[in-house]
Design an enzyme around this catalytic site. Structure first.
Site, PDB file in Angstrom:
ATOM      1  N   ARG A 104      -2.201   7.071   9.003  1.00 38.20           N
ATOM      2  CA  ARG A 104      -1.036   6.348   8.491  1.00 38.20           C
ATOM      3  C   ARG A 104       0.141   6.438   9.441  1.00 38.20           C
ATOM      4  O   ARG A 104       1.209   5.900   9.137  1.00 38.20           O
ATOM      5  CB  ARG A 104      -0.616   6.938   7.143  1.00 38.20           C
ATOM      6  CG  ARG A 104      -1.146   6.181   5.928  1.00 38.20           C
ATOM      7  CD  ARG A 104      -0.763   6.998   4.713  1.00 38.20           C
ATOM      8  NE  ARG A 104      -0.506   6.233   3.532  1.00 38.20           N
ATOM      9  CZ  ARG A 104      -1.374   6.070   2.536  1.00 38.20           C
ATOM     10  NH1 ARG A 104      -2.580   6.556   2.619  1.00 38.20           N
ATOM     11  NH2 ARG A 104      -1.024   5.420   1.457  1.00 38.20           N
ATOM     12  N   ARG A 107      -2.451  -0.687 -12.039  1.00 38.75           N
ATOM     13  CA  ARG A 107      -3.674   0.058 -11.652  1.00 38.75           C
ATOM     14  C   ARG A 107      -3.955   1.236 -12.571  1.00 38.75           C
ATOM     15  O   ARG A 107      -3.058   1.966 -12.964  1.00 38.75           O
ATOM     16  CB  ARG A 107      -3.484   0.556 -10.218  1.00 38.75           C
ATOM     17  CG  ARG A 107      -4.447   1.669  -9.830  1.00 38.75           C
ATOM     18  CD  ARG A 107      -4.525   1.852  -8.351  1.00 38.75           C
ATOM     19  NE  ARG A 107      -3.317   2.384  -7.741  1.00 38.75           N
ATOM     20  CZ  ARG A 107      -3.164   2.489  -6.420  1.00 38.75           C
ATOM     21  NH1 ARG A 107      -4.107   2.079  -5.587  1.00 38.75           N
ATOM     22  NH2 ARG A 107      -2.047   2.978  -5.947  1.00 38.75           N
ATOM     23  N   ARG A 160      -1.739   6.947 -12.092  1.00 37.74           N
ATOM     24  CA  ARG A 160      -1.103   7.863 -11.148  1.00 37.74           C
ATOM     25  C   ARG A 160       0.390   7.948 -11.393  1.00 37.74           C
ATOM     26  O   ARG A 160       1.039   6.938 -11.652  1.00 37.74           O
ATOM     27  CB  ARG A 160      -1.352   7.380  -9.707  1.00 37.74           C
ATOM     28  CG  ARG A 160      -2.732   7.742  -9.222  1.00 37.74           C
ATOM     29  CD  ARG A 160      -3.118   7.023  -7.967  1.00 37.74           C
ATOM     30  NE  ARG A 160      -2.103   7.060  -6.912  1.00 37.74           N
ATOM     31  CZ  ARG A 160      -2.246   6.472  -5.736  1.00 37.74           C
ATOM     32  NH1 ARG A 160      -3.358   5.804  -5.465  1.00 37.74           N
ATOM     33  NH2 ARG A 160      -1.313   6.545  -4.844  1.00 37.74           N
ATOM     34  N   ARG A 194       7.146   3.467  -1.118  1.00 38.25           N
ATOM     35  CA  ARG A 194       5.860   3.503  -0.406  1.00 38.25           C
ATOM     36  C   ARG A 194       5.673   2.279   0.487  1.00 38.25           C
ATOM     37  O   ARG A 194       5.109   2.380   1.580  1.00 38.25           O
ATOM     38  CB  ARG A 194       4.710   3.607  -1.417  1.00 38.25           C
ATOM     39  CG  ARG A 194       4.603   5.029  -1.969  1.00 38.25           C
ATOM     40  CD  ARG A 194       3.901   5.097  -3.297  1.00 38.25           C
ATOM     41  NE  ARG A 194       2.532   4.681  -3.242  1.00 38.25           N
ATOM     42  CZ  ARG A 194       1.825   4.340  -4.329  1.00 38.25           C
ATOM     43  NH1 ARG A 194       2.388   4.350  -5.529  1.00 38.25           N
ATOM     44  NH2 ARG A 194       0.578   4.007  -4.198  1.00 38.25           N
ATOM     45  N   LYS A 238      -7.831  -1.038  -0.721  1.00 39.24           N
ATOM     46  CA  LYS A 238      -8.648  -0.182   0.144  1.00 39.24           C
ATOM     47  C   LYS A 238      -9.667   0.627  -0.666  1.00 39.24           C
ATOM     48  O   LYS A 238     -10.849   0.652  -0.340  1.00 39.24           O
ATOM     49  CB  LYS A 238      -7.756   0.795   0.954  1.00 39.24           C
ATOM     50  CG  LYS A 238      -6.704   0.087   1.811  1.00 39.24           C
ATOM     51  CD  LYS A 238      -5.863   1.072   2.607  1.00 39.24           C
ATOM     52  CE  LYS A 238      -4.989   2.000   1.767  1.00 39.24           C
ATOM     53  NZ  LYS A 238      -3.936   1.314   0.994  1.00 39.24           N
TER      54      LYS A 238
HETATM   55  P1  ADP Z   1      -5.339   0.837  -2.441  1.00 47.63           P
HETATM   56  O1  ADP Z   1      -6.480   1.819  -2.393  1.00 47.63           O
HETATM   57  O2  ADP Z   1      -5.255   0.015  -1.185  1.00 47.63           O
HETATM   58  O3  ADP Z   1      -4.038   1.464  -2.772  1.00 47.63           O
HETATM   59  P2  ADP Z   1      -6.684  -0.217  -4.853  1.00 47.63           P
HETATM   60  O4  ADP Z   1      -8.058  -0.468  -4.365  1.00 47.63           O
HETATM   61  O5  ADP Z   1      -6.461   0.976  -5.703  1.00 47.63           O
HETATM   62  O6  ADP Z   1      -5.655  -0.206  -3.587  1.00 47.63           O
HETATM   63  O7  ADP Z   1      -6.192  -1.533  -5.613  1.00 47.63           O
HETATM   64  C1  ADP Z   1      -4.946  -1.579  -6.296  1.00 47.63           C
HETATM   65  C2  ADP Z   1      -5.095  -2.311  -7.619  1.00 47.63           C
HETATM   66  O8  ADP Z   1      -5.289  -3.712  -7.368  1.00 47.63           O
HETATM   67  C3  ADP Z   1      -6.274  -1.875  -8.455  1.00 47.63           C
HETATM   68  O9  ADP Z   1      -5.887  -1.878  -9.827  1.00 47.63           O
HETATM   69  C4  ADP Z   1      -7.349  -2.941  -8.198  1.00 47.63           C
HETATM   70  O10 ADP Z   1      -8.173  -3.128  -9.334  1.00 47.63           O
HETATM   71  C5  ADP Z   1      -6.538  -4.182  -7.893  1.00 47.63           C
HETATM   72  N1  ADP Z   1      -7.123  -5.013  -6.826  1.00 47.63           N
HETATM   73  C6  ADP Z   1      -7.812  -4.584  -5.738  1.00 47.63           C
HETATM   74  N2  ADP Z   1      -8.184  -5.623  -4.956  1.00 47.63           N
HETATM   75  C7  ADP Z   1      -7.697  -6.754  -5.562  1.00 47.63           C
HETATM   76  C8  ADP Z   1      -7.761  -8.159  -5.243  1.00 47.63           C
HETATM   77  N3  ADP Z   1      -8.374  -8.603  -4.119  1.00 47.63           N
HETATM   78  N4  ADP Z   1      -7.164  -9.005  -6.085  1.00 47.63           N
HETATM   79  C9  ADP Z   1      -6.536  -8.560  -7.212  1.00 47.63           C
HETATM   80  N5  ADP Z   1      -6.445  -7.259  -7.572  1.00 47.63           N
HETATM   81  C10 ADP Z   1      -7.021  -6.359  -6.759  1.00 47.63           C
HETATM   82  P1  ADP Z   2      -1.974   4.125  -1.747  1.00 44.20           P
HETATM   83  O1  ADP Z   2      -3.099   3.537  -0.985  1.00 44.20           O
HETATM   84  O2  ADP Z   2      -1.817   3.539  -3.118  1.00 44.20           O
HETATM   85  O3  ADP Z   2      -0.698   4.190  -0.982  1.00 44.20           O
HETATM   86  P2  ADP Z   2      -3.030   6.849  -1.413  1.00 44.20           P
HETATM   87  O4  ADP Z   2      -3.840   7.361  -2.518  1.00 44.20           O
HETATM   88  O5  ADP Z   2      -3.725   6.473  -0.150  1.00 44.20           O
HETATM   89  O6  ADP Z   2      -2.214   5.657  -2.025  1.00 44.20           O
HETATM   90  O7  ADP Z   2      -1.886   7.888  -1.038  1.00 44.20           O
HETATM   91  C1  ADP Z   2      -1.045   8.452  -2.014  1.00 44.20           C
HETATM   92  C2  ADP Z   2       0.006   9.329  -1.338  1.00 44.20           C
HETATM   93  O8  ADP Z   2      -0.644  10.419  -0.649  1.00 44.20           O
HETATM   94  C3  ADP Z   2       0.850   8.640  -0.279  1.00 44.20           C
HETATM   95  O9  ADP Z   2       1.975   7.973  -0.822  1.00 44.20           O
HETATM   96  C4  ADP Z   2       1.257   9.829   0.609  1.00 44.20           C
HETATM   97  O10 ADP Z   2       2.290  10.587   0.007  1.00 44.20           O
HETATM   98  C5  ADP Z   2       0.008  10.707   0.575  1.00 44.20           C
HETATM   99  N1  ADP Z   2      -0.930  10.384   1.694  1.00 44.20           N
HETATM  100  C6  ADP Z   2      -2.189   9.866   1.587  1.00 44.20           C
HETATM  101  N2  ADP Z   2      -2.742   9.713   2.802  1.00 44.20           N
HETATM  102  C7  ADP Z   2      -1.815  10.136   3.706  1.00 44.20           C
HETATM  103  C8  ADP Z   2      -1.773  10.210   5.136  1.00 44.20           C
HETATM  104  N3  ADP Z   2      -2.802   9.803   5.884  1.00 44.20           N
HETATM  105  N4  ADP Z   2      -0.643  10.695   5.702  1.00 44.20           N
HETATM  106  C9  ADP Z   2       0.401  11.115   4.968  1.00 44.20           C
HETATM  107  N5  ADP Z   2       0.435  11.061   3.639  1.00 44.20           N
HETATM  108  C10 ADP Z   2      -0.655  10.582   2.992  1.00 44.20           C
END
Ligand code: ADP
Ligand code: ADP
Ligand code: ZN
Length: 216
Positions: free
Chosen positions: A88, A127, A161, A172, A13
């Protein structure tokens, strides 16, 4: 235009939000980034959110809805925004609908990024981000062109992180399936859900998302 990127942790995302933002001029609203900033600044919200985040649990609806309600009032949101990590829960989605209704707006599209759980663990544990400009990288999938130097800003400092460890990831993912997946039927019923293949490589996923947005 109001777009939601919906998908499990590690689905890509944040990676895609940055790309869509630069192409379409939409601001990216990431509740995860906002909460991490609040934790780092030790604000009241940050103090309340910290424990939940470290355990891989959701922060309360009240906190995140409050953050989003304030944020979308800002000037840079007036032509639309891209939500990454919000809503979420169904309660958050209902609150968002109400906030938008008050402004005569609605969600234009919800892009579901579908990725298998096994791949998510690898994506999250590999990541890291630039400590200066927040550009995202991955140990094997997306390395900087020059080792240990950020492509975007040249910084040599990177962050991982604290919640991107194997144990928290399991929690998660369980949280996603229990509390966030119910948003799929919720938005499907509104006719705005579009599902794309998040297992494809990063550039291909961008193409798929732009296809969805171009058709709006
Ligand atoms: P999210 O915001 O949904 O938690 P991220 O955008 O941070 O996910 O992506 C998680 C990890 O996976 C990052 O290290 C990113 O570089 C990698 N990543 C993102 N999209 C892809 C993909 N389509 N294929 C392989 N790795 C990816
Ligand atoms: P990822 O996409 O890798 O799960 P985020 O950066 O979106 O990570 O979120 C990290 C953490 O922040 C989540 O595990 C949760 O604890 C909190 N968080 C983020 N967005 C929300 C939301 N919309 N509602 C509740 N908790 C949230
Ligand atoms: Zn950088």
């Amino acid at each position: 235009m109001i777009i939601i990127l919906l998908g499990p942790p590690g689905a890509g995302k944040g990676t895609q939000a940055t790309r869509i933002m630069s192409k379409n001029g939409l601001v990216q609203l990431s509740t995860g980034d906002m909460l991490r900033a609040a934790v780092a600044a030790e604000t009241e919200v940050g103090k309340k959110a910290k424990e939940f985040m470290e355990a891989g649990k959701l922060v309360t609806d009240e906190i995140v809805i409050g953050i989003i309600a304030d944020r979308i009032e800002e000037e840079d949101c007036k032509d639309g925004f891209l939500l990454d990590g919000f809503p979420r829960t169904v309660a958050q989605a209902e609150a968002l609908d109400q906030l938008l209704k008050d402004k005569d707006l609605k969600v234009d599209a919800v892009v579901e990024m579908k990725v298998e759980d096994e791949s998510l663990v690898d994506r999250i544990t590999g990541r890291y981000t630039c400590a200066n400009c927040n550009q995202g990288y991955h140990d094997t999938n997306l390395k900087p062109q020059k080792a240990d130097v950020c492509d975007s800003c040249g910084s040599t400092n990177f962050n991982r992180r604290s919640d991107d460890n194997r144990e928290t990831v399991v929690s998660r993912l369980a949280t996603y399936h229990a509390q966030t997946a119910p948003l799929l039927p919720f938005y499907s019923a509104q006719g705005v859900l579009r599902t794309i293949d998040g297992m494809a490589d990063i550039d291909d996923v961008t193409v798929q998302i732009n296809d969805v947005l171009d058709k709006l």
